[in-house]
Design a protein around this motif. Structure first.
Motif, PDB file in Angstrom:
ATOM      1  N   GLY A  15       0.812  -1.207   0.000  1.00 51.25           N
ATOM      2  CA  GLY A  15       0.000   0.000   0.000  1.00 51.25           C
ATOM      3  C   GLY A  15       0.848   1.260   0.000  1.00 51.25           C
ATOM      4  O   GLY A  15       0.575   2.216  -0.744  1.00 51.25           O
ATOM      5  N   ALA A  16       1.906   1.266   0.815  1.00 50.40           N
ATOM      6  CA  ALA A  16       2.773   2.445   0.923  1.00 50.40           C
ATOM      7  C   ALA A  16       3.543   2.689  -0.372  1.00 50.40           C
ATOM      8  O   ALA A  16       3.569   3.817  -0.895  1.00 50.40           O
ATOM      9  CB  ALA A  16       3.738   2.265   2.090  1.00 50.40           C
ATOM     10  N   VAL A  17       4.170   1.644  -0.914  1.00 50.37           N
ATOM     11  CA  VAL A  17       4.981   1.801  -2.131  1.00 50.37           C
ATOM     12  C   VAL A  17       4.102   2.178  -3.323  1.00 50.37           C
ATOM     13  O   VAL A  17       4.456   3.051  -4.120  1.00 50.37           O
ATOM     14  CB  VAL A  17       5.777   0.505  -2.423  1.00 50.37           C
ATOM     15  N   ALA A  18       2.938   1.536  -3.458  1.00 56.77           N
ATOM     16  CA  ALA A  18       2.047   1.840  -4.580  1.00 56.77           C
ATOM     17  C   ALA A  18       1.570   3.294  -4.520  1.00 56.77           C
ATOM     18  O   ALA A  18       1.478   3.971  -5.556  1.00 56.77           O
ATOM     19  CB  ALA A  18       0.852   0.888  -4.577  1.00 56.77           C
ATOM     20  N   ALA A  19       1.254   3.782  -3.327  1.00 60.62           N
ATOM     21  CA  ALA A  19       0.815   5.170  -3.179  1.00 60.62           C
ATOM     22  C   ALA A  19       1.936   6.143  -3.547  1.00 60.62           C
ATOM     23  O   ALA A  19       1.698   7.185  -4.185  1.00 60.62           O
ATOM     24  CB  ALA A  19       0.343   5.423  -1.750  1.00 60.62           C
ATOM     25  N   VAL A  20       3.164   5.814  -3.186  1.00 65.30           N
ATOM     26  CA  VAL A  20       4.318   6.654  -3.532  1.00 65.30           C
ATOM     27  C   VAL A  20       4.540   6.669  -5.049  1.00 65.30           C
ATOM     28  O   VAL A  20       4.805   7.723  -5.639  1.00 65.30           O
ATOM     29  CB  VAL A  20       5.591   6.164  -2.806  1.00 65.30           C
ATOM     30  N   LEU A  21       4.423   5.503  -5.683  1.00 62.37           N
ATOM     31  CA  LEU A  21       4.590   5.429  -7.142  1.00 62.37           C
ATOM     32  C   LEU A  21       3.562   6.303  -7.860  1.00 62.37           C
ATOM     33  O   LEU A  21       3.884   6.984  -8.837  1.00 62.37           O
ATOM     34  CB  LEU A  21       4.463   3.977  -7.618  1.00 62.37           C
ATOM     35  N   ALA A  22       2.316   6.267  -7.368  1.00 63.31           N
ATOM     36  CA  ALA A  22       1.277   7.117  -7.966  1.00 63.31           C
ATOM     37  C   ALA A  22       1.561   8.585  -7.692  1.00 63.31           C
ATOM     38  O   ALA A  22       1.441   9.433  -8.587  1.00 63.31           O
ATOM     39  CB  ALA A  22      -0.094   6.724  -7.419  1.00 63.31           C
ATOM     40  N   ASN A  23       1.956   8.896  -6.465  1.00 63.12           N
ATOM     41  CA  ASN A  23       2.224  10.276  -6.074  1.00 63.12           C
ATOM     42  C   ASN A  23       3.337  10.906  -6.915  1.00 63.12           C
ATOM     43  O   ASN A  23       3.270  12.077  -7.293  1.00 63.12           O
ATOM     44  CB  ASN A  23       2.593  10.337  -4.594  1.00 63.12           C
ATOM     45  N   MET A  24       4.344  10.087  -7.238  1.00 57.56           N
ATOM     46  CA  MET A  24       5.495  10.581  -8.001  1.00 57.56           C
ATOM     47  C   MET A  24       5.303  10.439  -9.515  1.00 57.56           C
ATOM     48  O   MET A  24       6.234  10.648 -10.287  1.00 57.56           O
ATOM     49  CB  MET A  24       6.755   9.832  -7.559  1.00 57.56           C
ATOM     50  N   ASN A  25       4.067  10.093  -9.922  1.00 55.93           N
ATOM     51  CA  ASN A  25       3.731   9.949 -11.352  1.00 55.93           C
ATOM     52  C   ASN A  25       4.571   8.879 -12.055  1.00 55.93           C
ATOM     53  O   ASN A  25       4.812   8.956 -13.257  1.00 55.93           O
ATOM     54  CB  ASN A  25       3.897  11.293 -12.092  1.00 55.93           C
ATOM     55  N   ILE A  26       4.985   7.855 -11.306  1.00 55.05           N
ATOM     56  CA  ILE A  26       5.816   6.789 -11.864  1.00 55.05           C
ATOM     57  C   ILE A  26       4.972   5.638 -12.387  1.00 55.05           C
ATOM     58  O   ILE A  26       5.246   5.092 -13.463  1.00 55.05           O
ATOM     59  CB  ILE A  26       6.817   6.270 -10.795  1.00 55.05           C
ATOM     60  N   ALA A  27       3.935   5.263 -11.635  1.00 52.63           N
ATOM     61  CA  ALA A  27       3.099   4.125 -12.030  1.00 52.63           C
ATOM     62  C   ALA A  27       1.717   4.236 -11.412  1.00 52.63           C
ATOM     63  O   ALA A  27       1.581   4.659 -10.255  1.00 52.63           O
ATOM     64  CB  ALA A  27       3.749   2.804 -11.590  1.00 52.63           C
ATOM     65  N   VAL A  28       0.700   3.861 -12.171  1.00 58.74           N
ATOM     66  CA  VAL A  28      -0.671   3.758 -11.656  1.00 58.74           C
ATOM     67  C   VAL A  28      -1.274   2.452 -12.139  1.00 58.74           C
ATOM     68  O   VAL A  28      -0.919   1.945 -13.216  1.00 58.74           O
ATOM     69  CB  VAL A  28      -1.564   4.943 -12.090  1.00 58.74           C
ATOM     70  N   PHE A  29      -2.183   1.901 -11.355  1.00 56.99           N
ATOM     71  CA  PHE A  29      -2.776   0.603 -11.670  1.00 56.99           C
ATOM     72  C   PHE A  29      -3.884   0.713 -12.717  1.00 56.99           C
ATOM     73  O   PHE A  29      -4.006  -0.137 -13.588  1.00 56.99           O
ATOM     74  CB  PHE A  29      -3.328  -0.026 -10.387  1.00 56.99           C
TER      75      PHE A  29
END
Length: 430
Positions: free
Chosen positions: A10-24
């Motif tokens: 949950g933490a890593v996925a939220a960071v990836l989305a926040n940094m515009n790196i990856a979204v599901f």
């Protein structure tokens, strides 16, 4: 370990989305790219993410999670898309996204356990009946390659694929019943649905590879969007971390990548779930590869192969390592995969048809499964309620996605049945 994995995911996925790196959410990748290129404000991006993902979390992810007591990946990663994109991308916003994302993951796991205990205290515990929601999915899944062939090539070829797949299935049943296959005096049992599925996929791939590329239509996506590919490769460490975590969670049977493998996993059929996950991954490779290369935004689950290695790994540590390696290779081979898909347009185009076929199959199978579960909870009333809910949902323009009508309807029947039992208007079915 289970709680640690879910919190970290949950933490890593939220960071990836926040940094515009990856979204599901596949539909969000082009929109995130619009934001990173300055054509869309962060506020508009946040509202768009919420509008596109919230309904899927409530109407799709959570119901499936409850029916099997296993977290469907959509439940957590669609939520972390929203969390990551609604928090500011700055020195304090990113850590906040990580904290909220981790807490959200923990809440899902704790809430799941709490729901199971709550069901046991109800006058009518309808959780066992909810297992019938996924029963038709397991059997009907073998038909999706034939439907994909019919969509892409012709109904005639789809029918041939279906008939041959059905024959192979029955041959596998015949071989199992007569114990024709033995190894060291031990009978080897073939999975009949798995054999039919493999047969259908062979037909689909053969037809797809025969579809030739037209002269002058070659487009080297990897070369045109080389800066986007470089951006994804630069963040490969993030993908390796979350890939390993998700593969490990899948190996522990606390998470699944799709409703089909989720139901198989709930029945303890890890191998069958792995085969189903592999077939699904084949359909997602063209979509994820092309959208990633064109936007520079990847998926936190990559090509979804991490679910496959998680299900086939002998233990959680092997799954963790395999997940790291697989998603690393995906990212490094992204440009080569794009060129391969350009060489065989039939395979590239098959991705959309595979996903459409799966969606159609799930809509039918889950409606039947939801009706069976609802009727087991409240005989007679269950069929009436599911049929009425489906038709009213269609008349209203489908506020609930079709494949969620069965599971959501079954849950509602369970709630209504408990109210009726308390009121003395219904007896508990035996």
């Amino acid at each position: 370990m289970e709680m640690t994995l879910i919190v970290l995911i949950g933490a890593v996925a939220a960071v990836l989305a926040n940094m515009n790196i990856a979204v599901f959410n596949d539909g969000l990748r082009p929109i995130v790219s619009e934001h990173t290129e300055g054509r869309l404000t962060r506020r508009d991006l946040a509202f768009t993410a919420f509008a596109m993902s919230f309904g899927l979390v409530i109407g799709f992810g959570i119901p499936f999670t409850l029916t099997a007591s296993i977290i469907l990946i959509h439940s957590i990663l669609l939520g972390t898309d929203i969390i990551g994109l609604m928090t500011p991308k700055n020195k304090w916003g990113t850590p906040v996204a990580a904290i909220i994302g981790g807490a959200y993951g923990a809440g899902l796991l704790v809430g799941l356990e709490g729901f199971v205990k709550l069901f046991e205290k109800l006058p009518l515990n309808f959780l066992p009946a909810m297992g019938q929601v996924g029963a038709p999915v397991v059997v009907t899944f073998m038909a999706f390659p034939a439907l994909a062939v019919a969509f892409q090539f012709s109904v005639k070829k789809g029918l041939v694929t279906f008939i041959v797949s059905a024959i192979v299935r029955q041959l596998a049943v015949f071989v199992n019943e007569n114990k024709f296959l033995t190894f060291s005096d031990t009978a080897v049992t073939l999975n009949q649905e798995g054999m039919a599925l493999i047969t259908g996929m062979i037909f689909l791939l053969v037809f797809a590879m025969k579809e030739k590329k037209e002269e002058g239509t070659s487009i080297d996506l990897a070369a045109i969007f080389s800066d986007k590919v470089a951006k994804i490769r630069k963040n490969v460490v993030f993908f390796m971390i979350i890939g390993g975590l998700i593969a490990a969670a899948t190996n522990l049977a606390i998470m699944a990548g799709d409703p089909i493998s989720l139901n198989l996993l709930a029945d303890g059929k890890e191998t069958d779930a792995g085969i189903a996950a592999a077939a699904r991954a084949l359909g997602f490779i063209p979509l994820i590869a092309s959208t990633a290369i064109a936007t520079g935004v990847y998926s936190p689950v990559g090509f979804t192969l991490i679910f496959v290695v998680g299900l086939f790994s002998p233990n959680v540590w092997v799954a963790l390592l395999a997940g790291v390696i697989v998603i690393f290779l995906e990212v490094m081979l992204l440009a080569s995969i794009a060129r391969f898909l350009d060489k065989y347009p039939g395979i590239r185009n098959s991705g959309e048809n595979i996903r459409n076929a799966m969606s159609k199959l799930l809509e039918v199978a889950l409606l039947i499964g939801g009706a069976n579960a609802a009727n087991a909870i409240a005989p007679g009333f269950g069929f009436f309620f599911i049929a009425g809910t489906y038709l009213l949902n269609e008349a209203a323009g489908r506020p609930i996605v079709r494949m969620a009508v069965g599971p959501v309807g079954a849950i509602l029947v369970g709630i209504i049945a408990n109210i009726l039992v308390v009121m003395g208007l219904m007896t508990i079915p035996k």
